[in-house]
Design a protein around this motif. Structure first.
Motif, PDB file in Angstrom:
ATOM      1  N   TRP A   5     -19.030  77.316  14.474  1.00  0.00           N
ATOM      2  CA  TRP A   5     -19.972  76.468  15.195  1.00  0.00           C
ATOM      3  C   TRP A   5     -19.755  74.980  14.938  1.00  0.00           C
ATOM      4  CZ3 TRP A   5     -22.765  80.657  12.491  1.00  0.00           C
ATOM      5  CH2 TRP A   5     -23.005  81.760  13.330  1.00  0.00           C
ATOM      6  N   LEU A   6     -19.315  74.621  13.722  1.00  0.00           N
ATOM      7  CA  LEU A   6     -19.205  73.209  13.357  1.00  0.00           C
ATOM      8  C   LEU A   6     -17.777  72.736  13.180  1.00  0.00           C
ATOM      9  CD1 LEU A   6     -22.141  72.943  10.781  1.00  0.00           C
ATOM     10  CD2 LEU A   6     -22.177  72.412  13.220  1.00  0.00           C
ATOM     11  N   GLY A   7     -16.803  73.643  13.314  1.00  0.00           N
ATOM     12  CA  GLY A   7     -15.419  73.253  13.114  1.00  0.00           C
ATOM     13  C   GLY A   7     -15.042  73.234  11.642  1.00  0.00           C
ATOM     14  N   GLU A   8     -13.977  72.528  11.320  1.00  0.00           N
ATOM     15  CA  GLU A   8     -13.477  72.517   9.945  1.00  0.00           C
ATOM     16  C   GLU A   8     -14.435  71.780   9.016  1.00  0.00           C
ATOM     17  OE1 GLU A   8      -9.809  70.391   7.680  1.00  0.00           O
ATOM     18  OE2 GLU A   8      -9.236  71.819   9.272  1.00  0.00           O
ATOM     19  N   GLN A   9     -14.769  72.442   7.903  1.00  0.00           N
ATOM     20  CA  GLN A   9     -15.617  71.872   6.862  1.00  0.00           C
ATOM     21  C   GLN A   9     -14.852  71.910   5.543  1.00  0.00           C
ATOM     22  OE1 GLN A   9     -19.044  70.811   7.664  1.00  0.00           O
ATOM     23  NE2 GLN A   9     -18.014  71.016   9.646  1.00  0.00           N
ATOM     24  N   THR A  10     -14.939  70.837   4.759  1.00  0.00           N
ATOM     25  CA  THR A  10     -14.147  70.747   3.530  1.00  0.00           C
ATOM     26  C   THR A  10     -15.008  70.385   2.333  1.00  0.00           C
ATOM     27  OG1 THR A  10     -13.633  68.404   3.901  1.00  0.00           O
ATOM     28  CG2 THR A  10     -12.103  70.031   4.829  1.00  0.00           C
ATOM     29  N   ALA A  11     -14.495  70.722   1.163  1.00  0.00           N
ATOM     30  CA  ALA A  11     -15.093  70.335  -0.113  1.00  0.00           C
ATOM     31  C   ALA A  11     -13.970  70.237  -1.133  1.00  0.00           C
ATOM     32  CB  ALA A  11     -16.140  71.357  -0.558  1.00  0.00           C
ATOM     33  N   GLN A  12     -14.245  69.626  -2.261  1.00  0.00           N
ATOM     34  CA  GLN A  12     -13.197  69.508  -3.268  1.00  0.00           C
ATOM     35  C   GLN A  12     -13.772  69.474  -4.666  1.00  0.00           C
ATOM     36  OE1 GLN A  12     -11.275  65.837  -1.990  1.00  0.00           O
ATOM     37  NE2 GLN A  12     -12.167  64.763  -3.731  1.00  0.00           N
ATOM     38  N   THR A  13     -12.909  69.796  -5.625  1.00  0.00           N
ATOM     39  CA  THR A  13     -13.226  69.701  -7.044  1.00  0.00           C
ATOM     40  C   THR A  13     -11.911  69.417  -7.776  1.00  0.00           C
ATOM     41  OG1 THR A  13     -14.352  70.803  -8.881  1.00  0.00           O
ATOM     42  CG2 THR A  13     -12.958  72.182  -7.484  1.00  0.00           C
ATOM     43  N   SER A  14     -11.899  69.503  -9.075  1.00  0.00           N
ATOM     44  CA  SER A  14     -10.670  69.272  -9.833  1.00  0.00           C
ATOM     45  C   SER A  14     -10.708  70.082 -11.122  1.00  0.00           C
ATOM     46  CB  SER A  14     -10.491  67.780 -10.154  1.00  0.00           C
ATOM     47  OG  SER A  14     -11.532  67.314 -11.001  1.00  0.00           O
ATOM     48  N   TYR A  15      -9.534  70.281 -11.705  1.00  0.00           N
ATOM     49  CA  TYR A  15      -9.423  70.888 -13.028  1.00  0.00           C
ATOM     50  C   TYR A  15      -8.285  70.204 -13.758  1.00  0.00           C
ATOM     51  CZ  TYR A  15      -5.392  73.677 -11.400  1.00  0.00           C
ATOM     52  OH  TYR A  15      -4.174  74.095 -10.909  1.00  0.00           O
ATOM     53  N   ARG A  16      -8.218  70.405 -15.048  1.00  0.00           N
ATOM     54  CA  ARG A  16      -7.203  69.753 -15.869  1.00  0.00           C
ATOM     55  C   ARG A  16      -6.374  70.794 -16.600  1.00  0.00           C
ATOM     56  NH1 ARG A  16     -10.327  67.262 -18.808  1.00  0.00           N
ATOM     57  NH2 ARG A  16     -10.046  68.157 -20.882  1.00  0.00           N
TER      58      ARG A  16
END
Length: 540
Positions: free
Chosen positions: A523-534
């Motif tokens: 319904w809304l198209g591409e949705q993104t999120a992010q995080t990180s690790y070490r």
């Protein structure tokens, strides 16, 4: 807007018996008229409207050429006009749409929260205000489920967490949305909170439709038929229809109260509701979306446990079978998911029947650690943040759904579409057994969810049936705390219907690595999120 009094009401006054104890004559009649100036009373030149539908939740009658209608005057029923597309109704003093009244000439059962007081006269006119076609590209509907305050403090959470941010985002001079729909458990057993809840919601200045929930019952009622009298006095009918140019809405009470039994309620419908449905659906348009709005979901909460009576579900689905554009909306679960009904559920339509089980405005009952504004975290047991949904319906009956979390700025690694969880540090070269998790709030079984590290190639994530690890970490912090961290701790994490996992690579360079997740929302198209690790080197 005050309800206008019909000529029938005046006749009731003139010819009432003189005896002090005599009841007024039966009256459930009046006129549906075009309120051209929107002042809530019939002025000269404002015509009656022919062919308008008026109902008491069982019978449906059409107005005659002069706009007059007549229904049987039966105590305990609620009369309403089925608002047609192309018209709107005025507002009551409490901000709710003025389209109904309760027929109650004799006092009903004595109930803690009052029920419906006896009133005279029991007839009225209905004012419909012309509403010219809008230049909108879609009907915009706010969908709330389970605000469920237990106290005035919780009502304040609801106001500050849900209502005020919506008001702040309101377009200047425009409405927050075209229509609001609340799917029940408006309060948590304390029906004296209804006025405060209505005041808070009325700040959004838009028409609201309400379904009752199992926590909206008069629990001191001795039978199901009397268990929603206080709800109906506060909000209006519990089974009714409402029409917009893009969609027709049928709101149903699907909580069957069973005093003295355990459990004391079950999902289902009453015989008189089926009568209403048969009569309404016989003339309902099939070129627009038909939305069925209830509190208790139509699917069973767990295999082998009947939480909605199967016979009632099959009977309802048979009535809906020939409608090509359908959407079921439900609440109650304090989690959220999409369910597609098929023959195993008694649905025999051309395509699976979509039910969206909407997450709760109160989340997990206003529980969890409070933020800087003093509002509890309220994350639900499946890891979905508390909030509300939006339904957008196009003119051809197509629809889009979206979930809107409250207080995103207070939620780490979260976006409107998902939250992402990953370990903060891993040993470089370790076996890649540790994962990044994406809780995609509107995710479905066939959702395409992918991740990549440091801008590399996108790779698929795998849908898993397990609890959200972010909420599990919060459970662990609650367990380890020597004192309560909030009024109520966060709920124990339950298996989520919308969780995806991928193993994090450990063969990269020492240091920080960026993880991106994307979902292709239908319904809304591409949705993104992010995080990180070490990654770090270590010696034994």
């Amino acid at each position: 807007m005050r309800p206008s009094v019909s000529a029938c009401a005046l006749l009731c006054v003139l010819f009432a018996p003189l005896a002090a104890q005599a009841l007024p004559p039966p009256c459930n009649s009046g006129t549906v008229y075009e309120d051209r100036n929107g002042n809530g009373r019939r002025d000269g030149g404002e015509p009656g409207l022919a062919g308008m539908r008026v109902s008491d939740g069982v019978d449906i009658v059409l107005t005659d050429a002069q706009g007059a209608y007549h229904l049987p005057a039966i105590d305990g029923r609620t009369s309403f006009v089925i608002k047609p597309a192309g018209y709107r109704v005025g507002r009551r003093g409490d901000g709710l749409p003025d389209f109904s009244f309760n027929v109650q000439r004799e006092p009903g059962p004595k109930l803690k929260y009052g029920g419906i007081p006896a009133a005279f006269p029991s007839c009225r006119d209905y004012a419909l205000i012309p509403d010219p076609p809008h230049a909108r590209d879609a009907l915009d509907v706010l969908v709330f489920a389970d605000p469920q305050p237990k106290t005035a403090v919780d009502v304040d959470y609801y106001r500050r967490d849900i209502v005020e941010p919506l008001r702040a985002a309101q377009p200047k001079g425009g409405p927050v949305a075209d229509l609001g729909l609340n799917l029940g458990d408006l309060v948590h057993d304390d029906l004296s909170l209804y006025p405060a809840l209505k005041r808070a919601t009325a700040q959004l200045q838009m028409p609201w439709l309400h379904a009752p929930g199992n926590h909206d019952l008069d629990f001191d009622a001795s039978r199901d038929e009397d268990s929603l009298l206080s709800f109906r006095h506060a909000f209006g009918p519990e089974t009714y229809a409402w029409e917009e140019p893009e969609a027709s809405f049928v709101v149903l009470d699907d909580v069957v109260y069973r005093p003295g039994q355990r459990p004391d309620y079950i999902g289902g419908l009453r015989e008189e509701q089926f009568v209403f449905l048969q009569r309404y659906l016989a003339g309902a348009r099939k070129d627009r979306l038909l939305v069925i709005a209830v509190h208790i979901p139509f699917f069973d909460a767990a295999p082998g446990r009947e939480t909605f009576r199967r016979a009632d579900r099959e009977r309802l689905f048979a009535l809906l079978r020939d409608f090509p554009k359908l959407l079921l909306l439900s609440g109650h679960s304090h989690t959220q998911r999409h369910v597609y009904h098929d023959a195993d559920d008694g649905w025999h339509g051309a395509a699976p029947l979509h039910e969206y089980n909407v997450g709760a405005a109160c989340g997990a009952f206003w529980s969890g650690l409070k933020d800087a504004q003093g509002i509890p975290d309220a994350t639900m047991a499946d890891g979905t943040p508390n909030g509300y949904a939006r339904l957008r319906v196009a003119g051809d009956g197509g629809y889009r759904l979206s979930w809107h979390p409250a207080r995103l700025q207070a939620r780490a690694a979260s976006t409107p579409a998902m939250s992402v969880h990953a370990p903060r540090v891993l040993r470089r070269g370790a076996y890649p057994a540790f994962g990044v998790y994406a809780n995609v709030y509107m995710g479905q079984a066939d959702s395409r969810v992918e991740f990549r590290v440091d801008g590399g190639q996108w790779a698929p994530m795998r849908r898993v049936e397990r609890p959200d690890p972010r909420l599990q970490a919060e459970n662990a912090r609650d367990d380890e705390a020597a004192a309560l961290r909030g009024y109520d701790r966060s709920p124990e994490a339950e298996v989520s219907a919308h969780l995806w996992r991928a193993a994090l690579p450990t063969d990269l360079a020492v240091g920080d690595h960026r993880v991106e997740v994307r979902v292709l929302d239908p319904w809304l198209g591409e949705q993104t999120a992010q995080t990180s690790y070490r990654l770090q080197d270590t010696k034994e």
